[in-house]
Design a protein around this motif. Sequence first.
Motif, mmCIF file in Angstrom:
data_model
loop_
_atom_site.group_PDB
_atom_site.id
_atom_site.type_symbol
_atom_site.label_atom_id
_atom_site.label_comp_id
_atom_site.label_asym_id
_atom_site.label_seq_id
_atom_site.Cartn_x
_atom_site.Cartn_y
_atom_site.Cartn_z
ATOM 1 N N ALA A 336 81.083 -58.127 37.240
ATOM 2 C CA ALA A 336 82.276 -57.364 37.242
ATOM 3 C C ALA A 336 83.564 -57.694 36.206
ATOM 4 O O ALA A 336 84.618 -57.547 35.725
ATOM 5 C CB ALA A 336 82.342 -56.445 37.809
ATOM 6 N N SER A 339 83.589 -58.594 33.353
ATOM 7 C CA SER A 339 83.743 -57.260 32.023
ATOM 8 C C SER A 339 85.194 -57.636 32.092
ATOM 9 O O SER A 339 85.629 -56.872 30.704
ATOM 10 C CB SER A 339 82.229 -56.351 32.830
ATOM 11 O OG SER A 339 81.362 -56.069 32.832
ATOM 12 N N ASN A 365 77.063 -49.939 36.804
ATOM 13 C CA ASN A 365 77.891 -50.732 35.127
ATOM 14 C C ASN A 365 77.475 -49.512 34.485
ATOM 15 O O ASN A 365 79.616 -49.184 34.148
ATOM 16 C CB ASN A 365 76.286 -50.920 34.399
ATOM 17 C CG ASN A 365 75.995 -52.678 33.697
ATOM 18 O OD1 ASN A 365 77.402 -53.597 34.663
ATOM 19 N ND2 ASN A 365 75.008 -53.008 33.280
ATOM 20 N N LEU A 368 81.451 -49.050 36.669
ATOM 21 C CA LEU A 368 82.405 -50.017 36.066
ATOM 22 C C LEU A 368 83.057 -49.962 34.760
ATOM 23 O O LEU A 368 83.998 -49.471 34.253
ATOM 24 C CB LEU A 368 81.244 -50.975 35.264
ATOM 25 C CG LEU A 368 81.947 -52.493 35.518
ATOM 26 C CD1 LEU A 368 83.846 -52.745 36.172
ATOM 27 C CD2 LEU A 368 81.358 -53.532 35.269
ATOM 28 N N ASN A 371 84.692 -46.938 34.463
ATOM 29 C CA ASN A 371 86.692 -46.840 34.749
ATOM 30 C C ASN A 371 87.912 -48.406 33.734
ATOM 31 O O ASN A 371 88.497 -47.698 32.822
ATOM 32 C CB ASN A 371 86.135 -48.466 36.087
ATOM 33 C CG ASN A 371 86.710 -47.099 37.357
ATOM 34 O OD1 ASN A 371 87.978 -47.000 37.622
ATOM 35 N ND2 ASN A 371 85.264 -46.840 37.568
ATOM 36 N N GLY A 402 87.379 -48.062 42.200
ATOM 37 C CA GLY A 402 85.834 -49.190 42.892
ATOM 38 C C GLY A 402 84.859 -48.404 43.709
ATOM 39 O O GLY A 402 83.886 -49.349 43.849
ATOM 40 N N TRP A 405 81.840 -50.438 46.044
ATOM 41 C CA TRP A 405 81.378 -51.780 45.203
ATOM 42 C C TRP A 405 82.412 -52.166 45.612
ATOM 43 O O TRP A 405 83.440 -52.387 44.599
ATOM 44 C CB TRP A 405 80.680 -51.627 43.983
ATOM 45 C CG TRP A 405 79.429 -50.876 44.132
ATOM 46 C CD1 TRP A 405 78.199 -51.064 44.434
ATOM 47 C CD2 TRP A 405 79.201 -49.091 43.190
ATOM 48 N NE1 TRP A 405 77.323 -50.016 44.019
ATOM 49 C CE2 TRP A 405 77.989 -49.253 43.096
ATOM 50 C CE3 TRP A 405 79.920 -49.063 42.694
ATOM 51 C CZ2 TRP A 405 77.146 -48.636 43.080
ATOM 52 C CZ3 TRP A 405 79.421 -47.645 42.353
ATOM 53 C CH2 TRP A 405 77.983 -47.388 42.331
ATOM 54 N N VAL A 408 83.244 -55.005 41.634
ATOM 55 C CA VAL A 408 83.726 -53.680 41.146
ATOM 56 C C VAL A 408 85.053 -53.308 41.435
ATOM 57 O O VAL A 408 86.120 -53.669 40.642
ATOM 58 C CB VAL A 408 83.310 -52.393 40.784
ATOM 59 C CG1 VAL A 408 83.756 -51.378 39.853
ATOM 60 C CG2 VAL A 408 81.617 -52.886 40.203
ATOM 61 N N LEU A 412 88.615 -54.760 38.992
ATOM 62 C CA LEU A 412 89.883 -53.478 38.685
ATOM 63 C C LEU A 412 91.116 -53.503 39.213
ATOM 64 O O LEU A 412 91.465 -53.234 38.740
ATOM 65 C CB LEU A 412 88.731 -51.846 39.087
ATOM 66 C CG LEU A 412 87.626 -51.810 38.525
ATOM 67 C CD1 LEU A 412 87.321 -50.226 39.097
ATOM 68 C CD2 LEU A 412 87.748 -51.313 36.951
#
Length: 456
Positions: A336, A339, A365, A368, A371, A402, A405, A408, A412
């Motif tokens: 994440a 990403s 995914n 994520l 967001n 998030g 997770w 994630v 973020l």
Amino acid sequence: MDLLINPDRERTKLALLMALLVNGRTVFEDFAWATGAERFAATLKEFGLEYEQQGHQLVVSGKGFQYSVPTLLPIDFPEYESVLLWTLASKSCDTVYTFAADGDEAGVASVNAAKALLQKYFKVNVQADEPARFAFCFDMAEPPIRKDSLGNVPYIMRNRLLLRTLVRSEYLAFEEASVVRDQLTRMLQYFGVALKYEGRGMEQLSEFERRLMMAQGKKIERTQATELSETKVITARDYYIPGDSTEAFAIALLVTVGGVHKDTVVKVKNVDLNGGRAGAFGCLKRMGANIETVSRREKFGDVFGDLEIRPLAAGKRLQGRRFSEEIISTSLEEYALLSVAACFAGGETILRLPKEVREQIRPVNEFLAENLRKTGVEVGVYDDGIVIRGMENIVNGSDFDGGEWPQVGLALTVLSLAIQNDEPVGHVEVVEQSFPGIVDKLKSVLVQENSEKEGA
């Protein structure tokens, strides 16, 4: 500024397990409890582990291979921890073990989940199978070694194979295409287990074999070979647990994309740099980040060191890259975060997931991507992974969440801080449960930046 991070969670639990198998006393230097490690250690007490914290040390007394085993086995740990605990129990094939819970819906579900996980990794002989109770004996037979699409034994299965072979005083040998999450393997070597772990390729062939393969047009692949022989006793050695790679990566990413002052230098100390676990740093460097290992130490059977991170030079930005399944397999905890890095990169970044985890990670995914799109960045989720086309200036973005997770949520949080979003990330408490204090550490990077601007 110098930052210390929490110890690596997985390595802490593996080290505690090793300390149980040591015939004597193990001292962990500069010790701090990683998330979940105290609970894991408390369960190991049922196997005979004794420990006491003395200042900055944890002094642990192990039982060697004569450890005891509770017949009522735990069922509420994460997968890799459950498999380790059950593997300790599997040294005996005569004992009847039990999974049990309350007879309500939640209890029945937990026993069924544990039963399914057990039968994924072990052969067992069922003694009783009731809604909230499952009794069984371990079978002497071993399931066949199955490799993943990359030619490796999945790390949870590899750890199970190594540990069970060790506690049963047996022999094991296998080869893999590459090195992924081999912390336990290197730990076994360090503690003196009779284990060979080496790369093999052309140098292992005779001249005749090399010439024959070349004449046949066959490619000579380099492999990683593991061979474990009977070990009677594991002797005590001091040990040190380095810092969590994921936390260090989050800090490195914020320094890189957070618009901090050009003279900012952040040093993250004693980071776990195991090549099969910390591949994300190589990914970020390939994208153009300014990360340098300024103190690299090969001690305690593995590699750790200090990372020095500087912001990008004026006018520079990260560049999109394509990352294969092989490199992502060493960076799954940072997926994440990579990403988020892609959101700031020029061009297109593609993160391809190993085949075995694609179905599991697909909903993560999707969540994520939902967001990340709030910033205006183009994000596509496909069967193999995720593709992101970054933006030069991200100025919008709010209502990040998030969810359940922690990785994630951590990614973020970095994104939110980097674009100076004032709203807190939803479910940030989940992040803090896995990475205690990380949000304040990330904010301290920006506080350092502001103070440097004021002094300029």
